[in-house]
Design a protein around this motif. Structure first.
Motif, PDB file in Angstrom:
ATOM      1  N   LEU A  74       0.807  -1.223   0.000  1.00 43.81           N
ATOM      2  CA  LEU A  74       0.000   0.000   0.000  1.00 43.81           C
ATOM      3  C   LEU A  74       0.844   1.279   0.000  1.00 43.81           C
ATOM      4  O   LEU A  74       0.330   2.364   0.230  1.00 43.81           O
ATOM      5  CB  LEU A  74      -0.924   0.010   1.226  1.00 43.81           C
ATOM      6  CG  LEU A  74      -2.006  -1.067   1.253  1.00 43.81           C
ATOM      7  CD1 LEU A  74      -2.751  -1.044   2.576  1.00 43.81           C
ATOM      8  CD2 LEU A  74      -2.961  -0.902   0.090  1.00 43.81           C
ATOM      9  N   HIS A  75       2.124   1.179  -0.289  1.00 44.90           N
ATOM     10  CA  HIS A  75       3.021   2.337  -0.252  1.00 44.90           C
ATOM     11  C   HIS A  75       2.908   3.259  -1.471  1.00 44.90           C
ATOM     12  O   HIS A  75       3.115   4.457  -1.347  1.00 44.90           O
ATOM     13  CB  HIS A  75       4.478   1.875  -0.170  1.00 44.90           C
ATOM     14  CG  HIS A  75       4.935   1.471   1.192  1.00 44.90           C
ATOM     15  ND1 HIS A  75       4.146   0.880   2.123  1.00 44.90           N
ATOM     16  CD2 HIS A  75       6.157   1.573   1.749  1.00 44.90           C
ATOM     17  CE1 HIS A  75       4.845   0.626   3.204  1.00 44.90           C
ATOM     18  NE2 HIS A  75       6.081   1.050   3.019  1.00 44.90           N
ATOM     19  N   LYS A  76       2.633   2.718  -2.635  1.00 43.09           N
ATOM     20  CA  LYS A  76       2.808   3.477  -3.870  1.00 43.09           C
ATOM     21  C   LYS A  76       2.016   4.790  -3.907  1.00 43.09           C
ATOM     22  O   LYS A  76       2.597   5.859  -4.159  1.00 43.09           O
ATOM     23  CB  LYS A  76       2.451   2.624  -5.083  1.00 43.09           C
ATOM     24  CG  LYS A  76       2.687   3.368  -6.391  1.00 43.09           C
ATOM     25  CD  LYS A  76       2.355   2.503  -7.593  1.00 43.09           C
ATOM     26  CE  LYS A  76       2.582   3.291  -8.870  1.00 43.09           C
ATOM     27  NZ  LYS A  76       2.261   2.516 -10.049  1.00 43.09           N
ATOM     28  N   LYS A  77       0.721   4.735  -3.694  1.00 40.04           N
ATOM     29  CA  LYS A  77      -0.103   5.942  -3.834  1.00 40.04           C
ATOM     30  C   LYS A  77       0.305   7.049  -2.842  1.00 40.04           C
ATOM     31  O   LYS A  77       0.496   8.195  -3.267  1.00 40.04           O
ATOM     32  CB  LYS A  77      -1.579   5.614  -3.706  1.00 40.04           C
ATOM     33  CG  LYS A  77      -2.468   6.780  -4.050  1.00 40.04           C
ATOM     34  CD  LYS A  77      -3.920   6.388  -4.131  1.00 40.04           C
ATOM     35  CE  LYS A  77      -4.768   7.583  -4.520  1.00 40.04           C
ATOM     36  NZ  LYS A  77      -6.193   7.250  -4.539  1.00 40.04           N
ATOM     37  N   PRO A  78       0.464   6.753  -1.536  1.00 46.09           N
ATOM     38  CA  PRO A  78       0.884   7.842  -0.654  1.00 46.09           C
ATOM     39  C   PRO A  78       2.280   8.366  -0.961  1.00 46.09           C
ATOM     40  O   PRO A  78       2.536   9.564  -0.831  1.00 46.09           O
ATOM     41  CB  PRO A  78       0.803   7.243   0.749  1.00 46.09           C
ATOM     42  CG  PRO A  78       0.700   5.791   0.578  1.00 46.09           C
ATOM     43  CD  PRO A  78       0.160   5.542  -0.792  1.00 46.09           C
ATOM     44  N   VAL A  79       3.186   7.502  -1.422  1.00 41.61           N
ATOM     45  CA  VAL A  79       4.522   7.964  -1.790  1.00 41.61           C
ATOM     46  C   VAL A  79       4.427   8.923  -2.970  1.00 41.61           C
ATOM     47  O   VAL A  79       5.057   9.993  -2.976  1.00 41.61           O
ATOM     48  CB  VAL A  79       5.455   6.773  -2.131  1.00 41.61           C
ATOM     49  CG1 VAL A  79       6.715   7.248  -2.829  1.00 41.61           C
ATOM     50  CG2 VAL A  79       5.794   5.996  -0.883  1.00 41.61           C
ATOM     51  N   MET A  80       3.645   8.582  -3.959  1.00 38.57           N
ATOM     52  CA  MET A  80       3.518   9.433  -5.143  1.00 38.57           C
ATOM     53  C   MET A  80       2.877  10.775  -4.786  1.00 38.57           C
ATOM     54  O   MET A  80       3.298  11.816  -5.293  1.00 38.57           O
ATOM     55  CB  MET A  80       2.720   8.722  -6.231  1.00 38.57           C
ATOM     56  CG  MET A  80       3.367   7.452  -6.749  1.00 38.57           C
ATOM     57  SD  MET A  80       5.045   7.660  -7.384  1.00 38.57           S
ATOM     58  CE  MET A  80       4.710   8.569  -8.872  1.00 38.57           C
ATOM     59  N   LEU A  81       1.878  10.774  -3.914  1.00 36.02           N
ATOM     60  CA  LEU A  81       1.243  12.025  -3.525  1.00 36.02           C
ATOM     61  C   LEU A  81       2.127  12.876  -2.621  1.00 36.02           C
ATOM     62  O   LEU A  81       2.101  14.099  -2.685  1.00 36.02           O
ATOM     63  CB  LEU A  81      -0.081  11.749  -2.825  1.00 36.02           C
ATOM     64  CG  LEU A  81      -1.215  11.263  -3.706  1.00 36.02           C
ATOM     65  CD1 LEU A  81      -2.444  10.913  -2.880  1.00 36.02           C
ATOM     66  CD2 LEU A  81      -1.572  12.317  -4.752  1.00 36.02           C
ATOM     67  N   ALA A  82       2.920  12.221  -1.799  1.00 38.16           N
ATOM     68  CA  ALA A  82       3.833  12.960  -0.901  1.00 38.16           C
ATOM     69  C   ALA A  82       4.880  13.682  -1.711  1.00 38.16           C
ATOM     70  O   ALA A  82       5.274  14.792  -1.406  1.00 38.16           O
ATOM     71  CB  ALA A  82       4.474  12.021   0.105  1.00 38.16           C
TER      72      ALA A  82
END
Length: 82
Positions: A74-82
């Protein structure tokens, strides 16, 4: 003061939060968790704002750093938005 947001307040998120609290130059500004009980406990323990989704946290908070403590898949989306 470094303002942190933490996404995921399970075991790993709490470990990071406990470490941040020991730093006099950092605060836990906001936390996010999908589990209402975990979220409420973190809000109370760390005196932080709480969000049920990280998108809202990113929109409303002016953070200097983000810790993503979700399961690996579940890391990808929050990493991209951060």
């Amino acid at each position: 003061m470094i303002k942190f947001g933490i996404i995921g307040m399970g075991i790993r998120g709490k470990m990071y939060a406990d470490t941040i609290e020991k730093n006099p130059y950092a605060i836990i500004q906001a936390v996010t968790d999908v589990n209402p009980e975990s979220l409420q406990a973190a809000v109370e323990k760390y005196n932080a704002k709480g969000y049920s989704d990280f998108e809202t946290m990113f929109e409303k908070e002016n953070l200097n750093a983000v810790i993503i403590a979700t399961p690996d898949f579940l890391h990808k989306k929050p990493v991209m938005l951060a």
